[in-house]
Design an enzyme around this catalytic site. Sequence first.
Site, PDB file in Angstrom:
ATOM      1  N   LYS A   1       0.840  -1.202   0.000  1.00  0.00           N
ATOM      2  CA  LYS A   1       0.000   0.000   0.000  1.00  0.00           C
ATOM      3  C   LYS A   1       0.873   1.249   0.000  1.00  0.00           C
ATOM      4  O   LYS A   1       1.814   1.349   0.783  1.00  0.00           O
ATOM      5  CB  LYS A   1      -0.897   0.044   1.242  1.00  0.00           C
ATOM      6  CG  LYS A   1      -2.113  -0.816   1.175  1.00  0.00           C
ATOM      7  CD  LYS A   1      -2.982  -0.535   2.391  1.00  0.00           C
ATOM      8  CE  LYS A   1      -4.300  -1.278   2.322  1.00  0.00           C
ATOM      9  NZ  LYS A   1      -5.106  -1.029   3.526  1.00  0.00           N
TER      10      LYS A   1
ATOM     11  N   ARG B   1     -16.207  -0.667  15.259  1.00  0.00           N
ATOM     12  CA  ARG B   1     -17.166   0.354  14.836  1.00  0.00           C
ATOM     13  C   ARG B   1     -18.536  -0.246  14.586  1.00  0.00           C
ATOM     14  O   ARG B   1     -19.548   0.397  14.818  1.00  0.00           O
ATOM     15  CB  ARG B   1     -16.674   1.028  13.546  1.00  0.00           C
ATOM     16  CG  ARG B   1     -15.407   1.830  13.729  1.00  0.00           C
ATOM     17  CD  ARG B   1     -14.894   2.307  12.410  1.00  0.00           C
ATOM     18  NE  ARG B   1     -14.447   1.141  11.636  1.00  0.00           N
ATOM     19  CZ  ARG B   1     -13.650   1.206  10.583  1.00  0.00           C
ATOM     20  NH1 ARG B   1     -13.240   2.362  10.140  1.00  0.00           N
ATOM     21  NH2 ARG B   1     -13.282   0.115   9.962  1.00  0.00           N
TER      22      ARG B   1
ATOM     23  N   SER C   1      -9.665   6.237   8.332  1.00  0.00           N
ATOM     24  CA  SER C   1      -8.642   7.069   7.698  1.00  0.00           C
ATOM     25  C   SER C   1      -8.931   7.253   6.212  1.00  0.00           C
ATOM     26  O   SER C   1      -8.745   8.340   5.665  1.00  0.00           O
ATOM     27  CB  SER C   1      -7.250   6.440   7.869  1.00  0.00           C
ATOM     28  OG  SER C   1      -6.881   6.414   9.221  1.00  0.00           O
TER      29      SER C   1
END
Length: 163
Positions: A42, A91, A128
């Site tokens: 990444k 979450r 993010s």
Amino acid sequence: MERRAVCPGSFDPITNGHLDIIERASRLYDVVHVAVLINKSKQGLFTVEERIQLIKEVTAEYGNVVVESHHGLLVDYCKDREIPAIVKGLRAVSDFDYELQMAQMNNGLTGVETVFIPTSPTYSFLSSSLVKEVATYGGDVSHLVPESVLRRLIERIAERRQS
């Protein structure tokens, strides 16, 4: 004996949701390691070194947070530092499905435990990636990241546009 835990992630960039979990972990453990995990496949917006610096800045007030990078298995990081617990924020139910599998794998590999902390409802949607996307299109993310992170985020997006 010190109670130690690790909060892992890419933190590209660190958000108020991450900070919420790190702060809460810092009240539960004597030392909280924040492990910036390196993923060579990444390309991040910030370098690993920049992420570490930003995290150090925004967690300095806690007094018991250690920030480092790690490449490889998180359980190896834990084993090398004698850390018995991984702290993860959840979450939504979709996070739980993935994180439960990881927790079971990590425990099976080395016996390290995973502690799940539910994210504050204020940050339940936050990631993010979402922050970067909204900021790239000029959206206001000032309530989603610390002020110093916001400044660097805006600067980096401007730099990328110019290159």
